[in-house]
Design a protein around this motif. Structure first.
Motif, short mmCIF file in Angstrom:
data_model
loop_
_atom_site.label_atom_id
_atom_site.label_comp_id
_atom_site.label_asym_id
_atom_site.label_seq_id
_atom_site.Cartn_x
_atom_site.Cartn_y
_atom_site.Cartn_z
N PHE A 1 0.85 -1.20 0.00
CA PHE A 1 0.00 0.00 0.00
C PHE A 1 0.88 1.23 0.00
O PHE A 1 1.82 1.33 0.78
CB PHE A 1 -0.90 0.03 1.23
CG PHE A 1 -1.94 -1.05 1.24
CD1 PHE A 1 -3.05 -0.94 0.41
CD2 PHE A 1 -1.81 -2.16 2.05
CE1 PHE A 1 -4.00 -1.95 0.43
CE2 PHE A 1 -2.76 -3.13 2.06
CZ PHE A 1 -3.86 -3.04 1.25
N GLY A 2 0.44 2.19 -0.84
CA GLY A 2 1.11 3.47 -0.83
C GLY A 2 2.50 3.44 -1.37
O GLY A 2 3.35 4.18 -0.90
N THR A 3 2.77 2.58 -2.32
CA THR A 3 4.12 2.60 -2.89
C THR A 3 4.22 3.75 -3.88
O THR A 3 3.34 3.99 -4.69
CB THR A 3 4.42 1.29 -3.63
OG1 THR A 3 3.45 1.08 -4.62
CG2 THR A 3 4.49 0.14 -2.66
N GLN A 4 5.23 4.43 -3.80
CA GLN A 4 5.46 5.57 -4.67
C GLN A 4 6.82 5.44 -5.32
O GLN A 4 7.73 4.84 -4.77
CB GLN A 4 5.43 6.88 -3.88
CG GLN A 4 4.10 7.19 -3.27
CD GLN A 4 4.16 8.52 -2.50
OE1 GLN A 4 5.23 9.10 -2.37
NE2 GLN A 4 3.02 8.98 -2.04
N ASP A 5 6.86 6.06 -6.51
CA ASP A 5 8.16 6.13 -7.13
C ASP A 5 8.95 7.23 -6.43
O ASP A 5 8.41 8.27 -6.10
CB ASP A 5 8.04 6.48 -8.62
CG ASP A 5 7.92 5.25 -9.47
OD1 ASP A 5 8.22 4.17 -8.98
OD2 ASP A 5 7.50 5.40 -10.65
N ASP A 6 10.14 6.96 -6.24
CA ASP A 6 10.97 7.97 -5.60
C ASP A 6 11.53 8.97 -6.61
O ASP A 6 12.36 9.78 -6.27
CB ASP A 6 12.11 7.28 -4.85
CG ASP A 6 11.61 6.61 -3.59
OD1 ASP A 6 10.54 7.05 -3.12
OD2 ASP A 6 12.26 5.70 -3.11
N THR A 7 11.02 8.88 -7.82
CA THR A 7 11.54 9.81 -8.83
C THR A 7 10.72 11.09 -8.77
O THR A 7 9.52 11.12 -9.02
CB THR A 7 11.44 9.20 -10.24
OG1 THR A 7 10.10 8.89 -10.51
CG2 THR A 7 12.30 7.97 -10.34
N ASP A 8 11.32 12.14 -8.42
CA ASP A 8 10.67 13.46 -8.35
C ASP A 8 10.99 14.26 -9.63
O ASP A 8 11.67 15.27 -9.61
CB ASP A 8 11.17 14.25 -7.13
CG ASP A 8 10.64 13.67 -5.83
OD1 ASP A 8 9.56 13.06 -5.90
OD2 ASP A 8 11.28 13.87 -4.80
N GLU A 9 10.49 13.76 -10.71
CA GLU A 9 10.74 14.44 -11.98
C GLU A 9 9.68 15.52 -12.21
O GLU A 9 8.51 15.34 -11.91
CB GLU A 9 10.69 13.43 -13.12
CG GLU A 9 11.80 12.42 -13.07
CD GLU A 9 11.69 11.44 -14.23
OE1 GLU A 9 10.97 11.77 -15.20
OE2 GLU A 9 12.31 10.40 -14.16
N VAL A 10 10.11 16.62 -12.76
CA VAL A 10 9.23 17.72 -13.08
C VAL A 10 8.64 17.45 -14.46
O VAL A 10 9.36 17.08 -15.39
CB VAL A 10 9.99 19.06 -13.06
CG1 VAL A 10 9.09 20.20 -13.48
CG2 VAL A 10 10.57 19.30 -11.69
N MET A 11 7.31 17.69 -14.60
CA MET A 11 6.65 17.46 -15.88
C MET A 11 6.99 18.63 -16.81
O MET A 11 6.69 19.78 -16.52
CB MET A 11 5.15 17.36 -15.68
CG MET A 11 4.38 17.05 -16.91
SD MET A 11 2.65 17.01 -16.50
CE MET A 11 2.28 15.38 -17.00
#
Length: 137
Positions: free
Chosen positions: A3-13
């Motif tokens: 639950f609540g897995t997120q990508d740790d990639t903080d890429e800007v769109m």
């Protein structure tokens, strides 16, 4: 299960989604195409033709003066009180009717001016005016 897995990639769109913008522009275009013909409120009529020549058909002016002694003057010619109704009736029969300008001396009794006005009304004259002098300070 995670639950609540997120990508740790903080890429800007970096891209703008153009689809909603194009949709809004197409809707506005359709609205303008539909409403422009409806906003035209003109009525086709056949207007009359007129000349640009000025019409200077001013009726003549009759000056009826009453002097301080109560004598009547028809266009600077002295007339009697008995002649006045006949002259006024003859002028009332004209087409267009002339304008009657009454000039009364300030020393004359109002009765003499009232007789002239009543005779003009009985003759059928409709355009009656009074001539006065402006007050000087």
């Amino acid at each position: 299960m995670a639950f609540g897995t997120q990508d740790d990639t903080d890429e800007v769109m970096n891209e703008i989604n153009m689809t909603p913008l194009v949709d809004v522009m197409l809707v506005l275009l359709i609205i303008f195409i539909i409403t422009i013909p409806v906003m035209k409120h003109s009525v086709n009529i056949d207007l009359p033709r007129a000349t640009n020549q000025p019409q200077d058909m001013k009726p003549e002016t009759i000056r009826l003066s009453v002097d301080a002694q109560g004598d009547y003057f028809w266009n600077e010619r002295q007339v009697t009180e008995a002649e006045l109704p006949g002259l006024l009736a003859a002028e009332a029969a004209k087409n267009p009717q002339p304008e009657l300008h009454i000039r009364g001396d300030k020393a004359v009794r109002y009765e003499k001016v009232a007789v002239a006005m009543a005779a003009a009304q009985q003759a059928g004259l409709h355009k009656i005016g009074f001539i006065t002098e402006p007050r000087t300070p």
